[in-house]
Motif scaffolding. Structure first.
Motif, mmCIF file in Angstrom:
data_model
loop_
_atom_site.group_PDB
_atom_site.id
_atom_site.type_symbol
_atom_site.label_atom_id
_atom_site.label_comp_id
_atom_site.label_asym_id
_atom_site.label_seq_id
_atom_site.Cartn_x
_atom_site.Cartn_y
_atom_site.Cartn_z
ATOM 1 N N ARG A 46 34.291 38.265 64.276
ATOM 2 C CA ARG A 46 35.604 38.372 63.638
ATOM 3 C C ARG A 46 35.638 37.474 62.408
ATOM 4 O O ARG A 46 34.976 36.444 62.356
ATOM 5 C CB ARG A 46 36.721 37.934 64.586
ATOM 6 C CG ARG A 46 36.840 38.739 65.860
ATOM 7 C CD ARG A 46 37.999 38.217 66.700
ATOM 8 N NE ARG A 46 38.148 38.968 67.923
ATOM 9 C CZ ARG A 46 37.484 38.711 69.040
ATOM 10 N NH1 ARG A 46 36.635 37.717 69.062
ATOM 11 N NH2 ARG A 46 37.683 39.440 70.126
ATOM 12 N N THR A 50 39.061 32.251 66.583
ATOM 13 C CA THR A 50 39.800 32.758 67.740
ATOM 14 C C THR A 50 39.829 31.731 68.859
ATOM 15 O O THR A 50 38.796 31.164 69.220
ATOM 16 C CB THR A 50 39.145 34.047 68.290
ATOM 17 O OG1 THR A 50 38.946 34.976 67.231
ATOM 18 C CG2 THR A 50 40.024 34.675 69.359
ATOM 19 N N GLY A 257 38.564 41.976 65.464
ATOM 20 C CA GLY A 257 37.573 42.467 66.406
ATOM 21 C C GLY A 257 38.021 43.656 67.216
ATOM 22 O O GLY A 257 37.326 44.093 68.137
#
Length: 283
Positions: A46, A50, A257
């Motif tokens: 991504r 995260t 993602g």
């Protein structure tokens, strides 16, 4: 940085998990929080950092789809290939643009727990659990209360004085209030009284990412706002400055993602909080 008003929207579709926690999406500042049910994520990377949190039991993460590590909380830096097994449990995903001071602070406080580039069992785990549970249980519909809670996730105080160069601050304010406008590097440099090369260098130095990546984050936010407000994918994408819906879909997947269809499917009762510029909300 200029503060924008926050909008709380609620959809009325039937939830596929009616007896479980309320699914939510919150996008504010340089962060996005998704709380709900997702399929297991196959190996991918991504663009955003995260934080993955499990309130019930453990998830599993792998960097190669063969060796799996169990965890309740994890920080995954951007551009790190990984897979996650949610196993049908309610999950919390907090995405942070690298312009967020929370990311570097969270990373720095967990250096000792780094495993192959990811950070497992965060020092802030219990506080994260508490703050997330407060957000999920908040039913006041008060923008002020919810934003106060959101600004404590991750539980690190933001440094409002981080941007020193007032020219860069002017560009940040322009992008955050009008991200749908297609300002070129030359336009922004002239606006700030800088050369293009100086703008590009100074912006990345002070914000952490190139200006076009910073603008993309806010364009994603505005597209999501329009989608949740009932606009179709094509019109939402155009309104926020994307070329078309395919451009939005590619950017969304690269950033989070997941394809937007997985988050915004019709079977979700998705309570949402999206912070947008007043000019955009009123358009």
């Amino acid at each position: 940085m200029m503060k924008a008003p926050c909008i709380i929207l609620q959809s009325m579709e039937i939830n596929s998990h009616p007896l479980d926690r309320q699914e939510r999406i919150c996008i504010w500042g340089s962060r996005c929080l998704f709380a709900g049910y997702l399929p297991d994520l196959t190996l991918r990377r991504r663009a955003a950092a995260t934080v993955c949190i499990s309130l019930d039991g453990e998830f599993q993460i792998s960097l190669n789809d063969s060796d799996w590590i169990s965890f309740r909380s994890a920080l995954i830096p951007p551009m790190v290939d990984h897979s996650i097994r949610f196993s049908g449990k309610f999950c919390i995903l907090l995405f942070m643009d690298l312009s967020s001071p929370n990311y570097e602070s969270l990373r720095a406080s967990n250096l000792e727990s780094e495993t192959d580039g990811i950070f497992i069992s965060l020092r802030e785990e219990e506080e994260l659990f508490n703050k997330i549970n407060q957000i999920l249980s908040d039913d006041s519909d008060s923008e002020e209360i919810l934003l106060k809670l959101l600004n404590q996730v991750p539980p690190i105080v933001e440094n409002d004085s981080r941007i020193i160069d007032q020219r860069i601050q002017k560009i940040v304010e322009l992008i955050t209030t009008m991200p749908h406008e297609d300002h070129s590097a030359k336009d922004l440099a002239e606006f700030a009284g800088m050369s293009v090369s100086n703008l590009e260098h100074q912006f990345k130095k002070e914000i952490g990412i190139p200006f076009h990546s910073f603008r993309t984050w806010f364009r994603l936010k505005l597209t999501v706002y329009s989608l949740l407000h009932g606009m179709n994918h094509t019109d939402s994408a155009h309104r926020a400055g994307f070329f078309d819906s395919a451009h939005f879909t590619r950017t969304f997947r690269a950033t989070f993602g997941l394809p937007p269809s997985e988050i915004f499917r019709s079977t979700r009762l998705l309570k949402s909080f999206i912070e947008v510029p007043a000019s955009y909300a009123e358009a």
